[in-house]
Motif scaffolding. Sequence first.
Motif, PDB file in Angstrom:
ATOM      1  N   LYS A 159       0.844  -1.196   0.000  1.00  0.00           N
ATOM      2  CA  LYS A 159       0.000   0.000   0.000  1.00  0.00           C
ATOM      3  C   LYS A 159       0.879   1.246   0.000  1.00  0.00           C
ATOM      4  O   LYS A 159       1.634   1.478   0.934  1.00  0.00           O
ATOM      5  CB  LYS A 159      -0.926  -0.004   1.204  1.00  0.00           C
ATOM      6  CG  LYS A 159      -1.918  -1.155   1.153  1.00  0.00           C
ATOM      7  CD  LYS A 159      -2.870  -1.099   2.310  1.00  0.00           C
ATOM      8  CE  LYS A 159      -3.717  -2.325   2.320  1.00  0.00           C
ATOM      9  NZ  LYS A 159      -4.999  -2.212   1.803  1.00  0.00           N
ATOM     10  N   SER A 161       0.231   4.313   0.426  1.00  0.00           N
ATOM     11  CA  SER A 161       0.002   5.260   1.524  1.00  0.00           C
ATOM     12  C   SER A 161       0.798   4.854   2.766  1.00  0.00           C
ATOM     13  O   SER A 161       1.328   5.713   3.477  1.00  0.00           O
ATOM     14  CB  SER A 161      -1.488   5.346   1.854  1.00  0.00           C
ATOM     15  OG  SER A 161      -1.993   4.074   2.240  1.00  0.00           O
ATOM     16  N   ARG A 162       0.903   3.566   3.024  1.00  0.00           N
ATOM     17  CA  ARG A 162       1.698   3.097   4.169  1.00  0.00           C
ATOM     18  C   ARG A 162       3.191   3.276   3.908  1.00  0.00           C
ATOM     19  O   ARG A 162       3.955   3.565   4.823  1.00  0.00           O
ATOM     20  CB  ARG A 162       1.381   1.641   4.478  1.00  0.00           C
ATOM     21  CG  ARG A 162      -0.010   1.446   5.042  1.00  0.00           C
ATOM     22  CD  ARG A 162      -0.198   0.021   5.486  1.00  0.00           C
ATOM     23  NE  ARG A 162      -1.548  -0.218   5.929  1.00  0.00           N
ATOM     24  CZ  ARG A 162      -1.983  -1.392   6.330  1.00  0.00           C
ATOM     25  NH1 ARG A 162      -1.164  -2.429   6.368  1.00  0.00           N
ATOM     26  NH2 ARG A 162      -3.227  -1.549   6.711  1.00  0.00           N
ATOM     27  N   ARG A 164       4.474   5.675   2.130  1.00  0.00           N
ATOM     28  CA  ARG A 164       4.725   7.110   2.300  1.00  0.00           C
ATOM     29  C   ARG A 164       4.950   7.439   3.766  1.00  0.00           C
ATOM     30  O   ARG A 164       5.846   8.198   4.115  1.00  0.00           O
ATOM     31  CB  ARG A 164       3.552   7.922   1.763  1.00  0.00           C
ATOM     32  CG  ARG A 164       3.413   7.896   0.256  1.00  0.00           C
ATOM     33  CD  ARG A 164       2.125   8.566  -0.196  1.00  0.00           C
ATOM     34  NE  ARG A 164       1.968   9.894   0.363  1.00  0.00           N
ATOM     35  CZ  ARG A 164       2.566  10.993  -0.085  1.00  0.00           C
ATOM     36  NH1 ARG A 164       3.384  10.907  -1.116  1.00  0.00           N
ATOM     37  NH2 ARG A 164       2.363  12.160   0.478  1.00  0.00           N
ATOM     38  N   GLN A 177       0.334  13.678  -2.264  1.00  0.00           N
ATOM     39  CA  GLN A 177      -0.542  12.594  -2.680  1.00  0.00           C
ATOM     40  C   GLN A 177      -1.960  13.139  -2.810  1.00  0.00           C
ATOM     41  O   GLN A 177      -2.408  13.943  -1.995  1.00  0.00           O
ATOM     42  CB  GLN A 177      -0.522  11.484  -1.630  1.00  0.00           C
ATOM     43  CG  GLN A 177      -1.436  10.332  -1.942  1.00  0.00           C
ATOM     44  CD  GLN A 177      -1.366   9.263  -0.853  1.00  0.00           C
ATOM     45  OE1 GLN A 177      -0.803   9.464   0.211  1.00  0.00           O
ATOM     46  NE2 GLN A 177      -1.959   8.126  -1.124  1.00  0.00           N
ATOM     47  N   LYS A 179      -5.882  11.732  -3.341  1.00  0.00           N
ATOM     48  CA  LYS A 179      -6.783  10.582  -3.430  1.00  0.00           C
ATOM     49  C   LYS A 179      -7.803  10.825  -4.516  1.00  0.00           C
ATOM     50  O   LYS A 179      -8.351  11.912  -4.651  1.00  0.00           O
ATOM     51  CB  LYS A 179      -7.477  10.349  -2.093  1.00  0.00           C
ATOM     52  CG  LYS A 179      -6.542   9.859  -1.015  1.00  0.00           C
ATOM     53  CD  LYS A 179      -7.310   9.486   0.230  1.00  0.00           C
ATOM     54  CE  LYS A 179      -6.339   8.952   1.269  1.00  0.00           C
ATOM     55  NZ  LYS A 179      -7.041   8.483   2.453  1.00  0.00           N
TER      56      LYS A 179
END
Length: 181
Positions: A159, A161-162, A164, A177, A179
């Motif tokens: 993932k 986002s994780r 990052r 980022q 979404k």
Amino acid sequence: KMGYVRFEIGLGQLFFPIHPAADAPVFANPVKCAKLATRGIGSWRRGMNFVFFSPHFPSTGAEFCDRLKKAGVTVLGIGDAPYDSLDKKLQDALSEYYLIRDMENYDQTFRAIGHFIHEHGRIDRFESLNEYWLDLEANIRTDFNIWGIRTDYVQNIKKKSRMRAAFRKAGVNVIAQKKTS
């Protein structure tokens, strides 16, 4: 096709594209990748058993395996391509190659690792150069207690986002980022 080189650093992994672009990071070079893969293990490197899953794809796997062998590592391969179809450099680098019919079949990979342990002893690393196999790699590492990312952490790698959050925690600048749905 774009491939990726993955390096484990602490509890995380970094992905770098393999291509000859002028702005490609130093890690895009398979020779330097193999050196980094064995760095930090000192004299333990000799006698190390490194299982390369799908060594025939991407094609730079031959260079990676060649450099590992030159560093004194026993390079073992698991793949679905017939041995005779492998690049000559890759054939020379592999100490043993285990052909499986279906790389998606966990049981076949599990049995291949069991065979390698029986023949060569403890497996020190299990890797591929393909992000697609992250879950399978994590499962094999967990089941055989092989160093690296395990099933309890693999989602942090998959993932973005994780990833990052991990980079930010380490003080690495990341781009903004957005979404979308």
